[in-house]
Structures are given as structure tokens and as C-alpha cells.
Design an enzyme around this catalytic site. Structure first.
Site, PDB file in Angstrom:
ATOM      1  N   GLY D 154       0.821  -1.191   0.000  1.00  0.00           N
ATOM      2  CA  GLY D 154       0.000   0.000   0.000  1.00  0.00           C
ATOM      3  C   GLY D 154       0.864   1.254   0.000  1.00  0.00           C
ATOM      4  N   CYS D 155       0.239   2.387  -0.288  1.00  0.00           N
ATOM      5  CA  CYS D 155       0.988   3.641  -0.399  1.00  0.00           C
ATOM      6  C   CYS D 155       1.520   4.088   0.964  1.00  0.00           C
ATOM      7  CB  CYS D 155       0.122   4.719  -1.033  1.00  0.00           C
ATOM      8  SG  CYS D 155      -1.518   4.890  -0.280  1.00  0.00           S
TER       9      CYS D 155
END
Lengths: 354, 354, 354, 354
Positions: D154-155
Site C-alpha cells: 500500500g501507499c
């Protein structure tokens, strides 16, 4: 005056941007009392759940829409709905004696055929529609004061017409040369239904035109009033643009002057005289041009005027808050007139800067 | 080709926005090598101290400006300075055999009197100025290819002229009806000296026009090229606006068509043909209008065309990155031509979206 | 009450962001009258030239600063100046009988040595400084009511301290675990002198921390009050960040709870009780977190509370308008107390949304 | 190498933000060829209709999703879909011999029970899931090089873990003191389905936290890797915020140092050594802090380090482009490793500034 003497007001379509503006404005109005908030998709919810920042001031919940009951409880009803719904409610509210202010396009057109061409629908309110007055007080103050039903102007038409009116009314320009290059913040797109191109990720840090070539529905509305002012049919070139900001419209208006002998100060004098009794229009000093931020959070329209002697054109810049003077603020300004009150009553005239 | 064969390039005025764009572009160019960065106010500082995000790629320090030494070390020199400085350096650099690309206004005008009227200064480079070519490759590709000195266009003129050129060149519009309503991000105001009205606190969430009525210095530049295209003197109405965003220009251009019989697809065909060999201009399909974000980070100009049959006007929208196609990218495009390379060499053509 | 009975007020440093907020607020205040605007760099200019959007409401011009004359004309003086100037004027204004509210850091510290360490300068107002009260009404309401000189809090300390106060005062957290991660719009940087990193072109579409590691001057101010609340010296970790927006601060505050048995609703009850008589603090319902936009244009502080049972930490979010509750609004709130008026008199409590 | 030798690649879920990033990156990659774009809602449409700015480079249309056919045509498949869809396709693609890179959460967890707790769903791919490698190359480079199935991070975890890794790996901090205060642009919310709170009108000019108190789904992902690094289970405090900008994440990370004797330069040395062979991590010089803008449009992670000797805490700031290093860029970085190519091949390392 005690609260018990305040006029009871209802809003149908309370959860959208028009609705929240009206709620906010009514909370500060000294002679009105908000008693009803209606909406289908949010019915049953406390309004403070939709807009928690107002929790300390609003105790009402959104109710489902029962036109008869609204008419019984309210003396004034604002309709803040998508186009095509108001004309199904307004006749019954008028019958109940309510004053009705519609923020949609339903009652803006004197010719229902124009409405149908641009908005569709199968209207049958032929008895009621002609009673509606176009709610631009600076042009139709007296008629609004006597109206029971007001069709409030669109945001772009408000900025455009206030900028053009003195020129057209006094025959100073060649009408068919009028070009309106308008720019709006994205709140004009409304709160729902959500559109991909209104996401911050799409619209921020970018600028674009849309509905180019006279395709925007505000075109016929602008032309209707321009024609009324000029005394003959007028076509204008209107192009809307999207600015990466929330609120505000700037209309940059170009037109060729009939009389090349006029100078900028003459135009300033003419505009100042035209708007002498208009408390919500500020004609800026020569050489000063408006920015949208000045108008945001107020019901003001700031107008700047320039003349290009080389080209013979006048350039007018008109700045408003699209949700106040361009929508809910102007509706309340109309109501003030309908009630016989001061036009400025309870309306904000000072922005916060910066 | 090894690095040793790369052409040595210098930038005078490296610390401003023009300079940083050039640095960034040169780092990706396969046939050029950045060897010199000049600037007075930042002389002595490592460039990576000014722009730490480039620390992994740039080892150069900014040096004070010694024109003779620059001429010895560089075959190509970009001058990215405030107006009025380039013409004091360019003659000596040309004498040393350098190719010179000036990003200021100094070499944009064929008539020095026009320059003086709008920019002032006391020029005496009469022998050199006439050798300068206006660096808009889509219009002057052949002349640029043979030039030693290029005056790179302003950002607004680039967007405006690319939008107008096919119409003027082919006599499709009545030139004096042309109105350019242009909108720019604030990076066009440069990095220094700082101006209060370019602070985020002032310019964000607001929109305004400036230099209205033909007062912007890009007006004579636009008119010079329009006149060249039309074959006779042309005045245009040009109004710049400030958009609350960093990069990008959209010019919305209005003009009255001579021949009311043309339709939108005809115009699309005419534009596509006009730009057939122009790799940096993308004529969009009918009905698609550009947004500035598409162009940002690229050297592209996106053009959308609309026709309003009711008013007889064409509306052209032209979108560029003001710092690339509108400044540094176009300068490098010119250099590619001057070196006999592909016009697209080393220039970005893909933005990141959103 | 007629205008003649209003209290005459002056502002020294009227042209900056603090000044324009005060002007805006005073125009709406029912018991104050703005009679003097002072400033050196803009002396002689009509205020409406600096801020044209107020042309319809402000007729005053900026005057040069003559402390004696100010004292004669004003009963209340706001000093809105860069740090280090107020302490040269305040003593004489107090001698003249004025109430003085200083928006700079000059009168925020009970220990002048702390001031000198962080702000420098060579102070000799030892007789006056101890009379100053720290102008955070929610903590020092009674002392402010009796003060003649108030040192108004910084913007970050206001948001931080209102978020932390109930926890510290009631000994609910381990003080040294407190971390304040604060985020501010760029208007906190002021209107002048312009700084490159506050340009829209630099600060927009980006986010960053600054003065990391306890280097920001608001750190000792926060610690002074935290120590006062805790009853012993407290160090906090304070990190400011810059948000690409004009107004607003959100402080996200972390601390480890002493008692792992408390639940979120307990904290809500404790906060609500603590701020029971604080009209400008709104404790949000459990599960609702504030956003800065809700506070902008108002003097409100919105507080949201969360508890992470896994980690044993409380997370408090506190949102204010940095220029109102964080600066000018709070100053006026203090003045209301000093005058014996309602704490809410003439202060805005409703933002426009969106 | 000719185009015929390029590796054929497909993207399932091509129309969202992940998809458009991958398309953009693949167009510039020298060894890959984009041959398939899949999507249900946009099947049948030319990709250039969805993203007109790529019309000059992409001729493909979006196709409906036929997993068998994809496996036949592609050697590499990127899955860029909402959570819960990838695990229904990946097994068959692996059977066909494809390398699969999943951008959703489906293959990020070594413990499927954690996945189910946070994301729900009824998974039965027990044979396949354990073969997935967590695609953070700076920590798991060797395993990624040998993987056939990669679960891309994920970011928020990417920014957080790159900032924390050296501290945890070397035991420099007390793990349970770690607090991650993260801030993201709104593009992380994706392109569809549209959410009201991601409208520009809602999110612009405002700042807020969300999923406070460890409620964000990226929490278990961060903790899984932190635990792996520390060698025992670690809980972290993670709070995400929304910044009014399109792209970029800044994570501000706080932790208490075990050894109070270390100074800032020591940490700089440790970080530089840790990332010596990591071409996509830039450790900034002491005293320089990153801003998100530097990373945008690149696959870089910029790290700044500060130490507060008063509090004994380290403060690490980590900035990435959430859609590149935080999503699609990192996926391509993983693919480079899986193919045995240079980790930097075809990935952007230079932003445009400003």
C-alpha cells in the site's frame, strides 16, 4: 422582535450545497426562523449529522417531503432541488398561501418552450408558471417585491447579467458582439450525485472549458434577460470554465462600443449611476479589477470596467460567490424584498481575507 | 554516443524557474551535456542546495557570469534572465561561435522600437538583433534550423498563436474579431523577486484578470506574429488571468468566421493538416476540449476546436505547460532544430495523470 | 447604543494579515469603533487601496505611528506587529490608560529569559512585562478579565493547548509522551516580507514539515502553558507542517494514557465538562473528527477525541482558523472579557461550507 | 532490441488511477510492450476515450476480462483492481506461467487470517497465497527477484516502512513508541466509485484526519513488516490525513531512541549505509527535510532525519508519490527485479519543479 414573531421558513432539498447555504444564512437572519428541512435521500437524519460543524446551532432533522404539511408549517418555502421537481410542488404551496423561491431552473423562463428545449420534462403548470418573476433584484426589484413565486437566477447568469446590464440597457454596445468568458469554482457542480470530473484528484491543478459553443443551459437564460434589456432578441457567446477552487465566479465580458468617444471614467460614471440603489453591487474604482475571493462568503457582486481604445472594446469583469449572490444569498435578497424589508437584512457583506 | 561526444551547454540564470526547467530537461537529453550554470545572486552555491531534490543528479555549482569564459566552455548557451540583460551578453557569445537561445523578451521583436516601447532600455545591438529568429517552431521551423540566435516566445503568445495560426494563415476569420481570453498558473510570475500577490495566501482559492485592456507585454508579441500570418497589421484583444494552480495555460480564443458554411469537422481537418508535421501539437477529436493538466510536464500543445453556428464564431482552446512548451521545452525544441536533430529528441511527451 | 457611545479602538500594524482580520472583525462588532489604523510602510494610504474589497465599509487611511497620539485617541489598542516592536510601545500606551492587546510574541512569556533565548532583543520593560496575561481565555479567563495588557497566543499554541489542556489538567496522560503533529495553511507566514517558499508556485500541491526537532518558536510557548497545567515542567514534541491551503490549523496530538481503563466516551465526558463554559470550543461527538474548513471564518475550535485501546494512546484533533481563534479573533475574545462583555460578542461562529 | 522482442504485458483494471499510471510507465519502458488492457465497466471503449491526452500513444481498447485469454497473450499481468478480486484470478494466471503483480491488498499478508479480519471475503487460494512475496524491494529484494507472484505494498506502508526500517532493523528505537502521522493527497481515494468527500468542493482548502485510532487497513500491513524487521511483534500508531492536493504522501515518524548518545549525523550515516544499494531511496543531507512535490512524478522516496536531543526522539520524514513509489512505480520496480533487469529500468527519477 422575539423569536415567536419570526416568520417560519422551510427548505426542501436541504442537504445539498444550496440547502446548506440557506440554512447558514437563515441562522443569522433576524426576522426568519428555520422550522422545516426536507429531503428524500437524507430523511430522518439529524441535520447536524450531515454537517457536524453546525451541531451547536441546528437541532432540526431532515424530514421526508409532504407538501401539504410544509404549506401548513411555513409561510416561506425555498425549493433547492434538481431541475424538474419544483414545478410539481410549487402550485400547491402557492395555493396554501406560501411565498415560494425556487433555486432551480424551473421558473426562470418566461417561455416554457425554451425551458422544455433545454431541460426537457412534461410541464403542465401553465397557470402558475407565468406568475413567476425572475429573481435578479438589480433588474426586477419592483416585480420581485410583489411576487409570490420567484425563479432564482443561475450563478453564471447572475455574474454575466450584472456585468452586461448597464451596457445593454443604455444601448452602449453592439449586442451581438458580446462574449462572456466565465470561470467558476467547482462547487457549482453540486454535492450529489458525485461526478468523477469533480473529484479533487481530477479537477485540482487543472483548468478547462466545458459546454463550449453555446451548449450550456445558462445560455438561454442569459439571452432572455439580455433581450429584455436590449429591447430585441440578443444572442451572446457564453463559455463556462472550471477553476481549481471551491467557490467563486469571474465573468470576463467583451463587447464592442457603439460610441468610440467614451472613456473609461464615463463608463465608471454610467455603472455607478445604474447601480446607485443596488446595495449588493460594488462598482470598483477605475483601474481596479475584482478577484473572486473578495466576494466569497458575501452576497456582493464586484464589477471592474476597462476600455481598450485600440480595439474599441469594453471589458467588464464581474465577480460573485456562486453559492451566495449566485444562488442562496440572492434568493434571500429576493425574500427580503417580497417581505418589504431592507434588501440587505441578514445578509453577509464582509469576506474574510485572505 | 559516449558522454565525451555530447555538446557542452551552459545556462545563464540557472536558479529561476526557467533555469530549473532547463536543467531538468538537459539531464534527460541524450546529446547534450550541462557544463555550466551561471547566476549572480546564487553564485558559489551548489545547485543541489537550491534544489535539493536534484542532489542525486547535479554536481555543478552556480558560477558568477563571465561571458568570455562561458563562450569558451559552451557550444550552446541558454539565457534565462530578466528582460533587458540578454542583449548585453548575446553579441559576445555569438562572436565566440555559440548558439544562443534567449528566454527573455529581448530578441522576440523584429522591430526594436516595439521592444523599447513596451520594455524600455537603451539598446545598441543593432547589428545582432536582426539576426534573431522568433522561436516558434510550428511557424518558423526552417528559419530556426538555420539560426544562431533564437528569441524564444513568451508563454501566452505560444498558446495563443498555436491556437490562432491556422485560422489566420488560411484567412478563415475576420482578424480584428479575435479575442484571446488566457488563463495561467502562477509559476509564470517567476521565482524572484517575490511578489505579495503571488503568495499562496493571496492567490489560492481566487481568480482574477490582470493587465486588462491590452496592457500586457505579450500583446505586441502576439500581434507581431498574427500580422505576419495575416499579411497585414492585426490587433487582437488579449486578457490574461491568474489561476490558483502552479503550471499550465489555457487560451480560449474567439473569432468570427468569414465563411458561415464551414462545419466543425472542416475545421478539424484544416487544423490537422496545418499541424501534420508538428509533433508537439495535438489536435483533439471533435467534441474533446483540452485541460491544462494533460500538457503539464510535457512539451505538448493540445488544441480543441468548437464552432457556434448560432453566432458564427469559432472557439479554439489551446493548452500548454507554461514552463515547458511555453518556455524551456520550446527552447530545447528549437535547439534540436538548430542542431539538425529530431525535433522531439529528449523532450517529455507523457504527463502523469491525475 | 449609538455609535457615539462605542469604544474607540486603534490597530498598529494594520496592513498585515493580523491587521486586516481585526479590521474585518471590528466592522461587525456592536460596541467598538475603529478610529485609528497605524503602519509605517503604508502610512498615508487609504486602507481601501490596500484592500479594495472593503472600500464600501472603511474610510480610514493608514497613519504613521505616534504612540502619544494613539493613546489620546484610543481606549483600546491592538498591536499587530513583527516580534520585538510591541514592547517598545506598550508601556507608554498603558501609561495613557489604554487596554493593550499584543498579537506578537512579546508578552507571551512569564520568563523574559525564555523570550530572549528564542526571539533575541534587548528588553528593558521589566516593570511592564509581568503585568501581561497570556490571552487564552479557556484557561485564563478570570485573569484576562482583569488585565490591562494581554499577550495573545500564537496560532499553533492555541490549537495545541486547547487539545491538550483537559488531559494535562486532570493528569490523565504521561506528559512527556505528548507529541503534537501540527499542520497549518500558509497564511500563518504573514503578508510581508514575502518569502520564496510561500509563493503559490512553491507551496501549492506540496506538503512538508519545517522547524523539526523542537526548533519552532512556538515550542517554549506551548511548554510554558503545559507546565503550568501539569504543575511541573513538561517538554513536548512539536512539529509544524505546511498545508497547501490559505487558512486553518489541525493539530493531531498523541499521548499515552495513565489509566488504560478509560474508554472514548469517558474522555468525551471529561472534555465536555472541561469546556462546559467555553462558547468557542466545540467538543465533537464520539467518532466525529474535525476538519479545518469547519472552523475557517469563525472563532471556534473544534475538538475530536479518539482512543486506541491497542496502544493505550489518546489521539486528539484540534482545528481552528489560524487567523481568527489562532490570532485576531481570540484577541477580540479577550477584549470582550476585559470589557466585561459577553465572550461571544461580535465574533463569527458560522463558517460558509463548502 | 526490437519491439518484437519486448515482453508482452497486460493490465487488468486499466481505467483507474493504478491502471493509468501503469499504462504511462509501460509506454516509456524499453523492454516491455503493453498488449492488453482489461476492465469490466469500460470494456469496449478505446483507452484514448477515457484518457484523451494519451491519444497519440495508445491505440488499445479496453477488453472484457477473460483470464484464460490474458494468460495466453501476456507473460506479465498487473492486477489493478479493488480488494478481493485478484485472488480469484491470480491462481489461473500463475498456472499459465504468467508473472503476476497485484496492486490490491490480496497478497500482502503472510497470514490470511489477518487479511480476512481487515478485508473480509472467503478465500480458498491456500495453495497460492503463501507463494506471494511482499513487493517492497528495499527490504525484500532477493525474494522478489525469485517470485512469480508479488503483492505490492500500500501507499502508506511504503512511505512508513522505508522511513522506519533502518531504525527497527538495527534496534535503535523502542518499537512501541513509534508513531506514524501520515498525510496523503486525495488521489489515493481512487477514481471510482466517486465519494462525496473526495470532491474538490469538499476536500480543497481543508485538512483532516480519518480512520484515527488504528482503524485504517494499512495498519496491519505496516505492523506485519515492522514485526518482521524487529524480530518480534510490534504495534505502531498510524494516523492518516487528507491533504488538499492530488498526489504525494509525507509520513512524519516519531520514535524514542534507545541510545541517547547518538547524534543526527550518526543517523544520517546509518540510513545512508542501509540504503546504499537502493537507487530509489534518497537520504537527504542533515538539516534538509523532504517535500512531497520533489517525489511526485518519480519513483523516488526522499528521507529526512532529525533528532531532538531534549526529548530523545528521532523524527523521520519520508516523502513519496503515492501513485508511483506508493503503487504502480514500485510494482514496475519489482518486475524489473523479477526479470533480472536493472532496478531503475524505465522508471522516472526527475520531477518537474515547481
Amino acid at each position: 422582535m422575539g423569536d415567536s414573531e419570526r416568520i417560519p421558513v422551510g427548505i426542501v432539498g436541504a442537504s445539498g450545497y444550496g440547502g446548506i447555504q440557506l440554512v447558514r444564512l437563515l441562522l443569522d437572519h433576524p426576522k426568519l426562523e428555520l422550522v422545516y428541512l426536507g429531503g428524500e435521500s437524507t430523511a430522518g437524519k439529524p441535520f447536524a449529522e450531515l454537517y457536524p460543524h453546525l451541531g451547536h446551532r441546528v437541532n432540526l432533522s431532515v424530514e421526508s417531503v409532504d407538501v401539504e404539511a410544509i404549506g401548513d408549517r411555513c409561510q416561506v418555502v425555498f425549493l433547492s432541488l434538481p431541475n424538474g421537481l419544483a414545478y410539481k410542488m410549487a402550485p400547491r404551496l402557492l395555493d396554501k398561501g406560501c411565498k415560494v423561491l425556487d433555486l432551480s431552473a424551473d421558473y426562470r423562463f418566461s417561455d416554457l418552450q425554451t425551458y422544455k428545449t433545454w431541460y426537457g420534462g412534461d410541464r403542465d403548470d401553465f397557470a402558475v408558471a407565468p406568475r413567476a418573476v425572475y429573481g435578479l433584484p438589480e433588474l426586477y426589484r419592483d416585480r420581485i417585491a410583489e411576487a409570490q413565486l420567484v425563479g432564482c437566477p443561475g450563478c453564471y447568469p447572475t455574474a454575466s447579467l450584472l456585468g452586461l446590464a448597464p451596457l445593454l440597457k443604455q444601448g452602449l454596445i453592439i449586442p451581438e458582439t458580446a462574449i462572456i468568458d466565465a470561470k467558476s469554482g467547482t462547487s457549482g457542480g453540486g454535492r450529489q450525485p458525485p461526478k468523477v470530473d469533480m473529484l479533487l484528484a481530477e479537477a485540482d491543478s487543472s483548468f478547462r472549458a466545458y459546454n463550449v459553443g453555446g451548449r450550456h443551459r445558462h445560455t438561454p437564460e442569459i439571452e432572455q434577460v439580455c433581450s429584455d434589456l436590449a429591447g430585441h432578441e440578443v444572442l451572446v457567446q457564453f463559455t463556462p470554465h472550471l477553476v481549481p477552487m471551491v467557490r467563486g465566479i469571474l465573468a470576463t465580458i467583451y463587447a464592442t462600443m457603439r460610441d468610440p468617444g467614451l472613456v473609461r471614467d464615463d463608463l465608471h460614471t454610467i455603472y455607478s449611476a445604474f447601480y446607485r440603489n443596488a446595495p449588493w453591487v460594488r462598482v470598483l474604482p477605475s483601474g481596479t479589477y475584482p478577484q473572486t475571493k473578495w466576494a466569497c462568503g458575501t452576497n456582493l457582486c464586484y464589477i471592474g470596467i476597462e476600455l481598450d481604445s485600440r480595439t474599441g472594446r469594453v471589458i467588464v469583469m464581474s465577480a460573485i460567490d456562486n453559492l451566495l449572490k449566485g444562488q442562496a444569498g440572492q434568493a434571500l435578497q429576493c425574500l427580503n424584498l417580497m417581505m418589504g424589508w431592507e434588501e440587505t437584512l441578514g445578509l453577509p457583506q464582509l469576506t474574510f481575507y485572505p
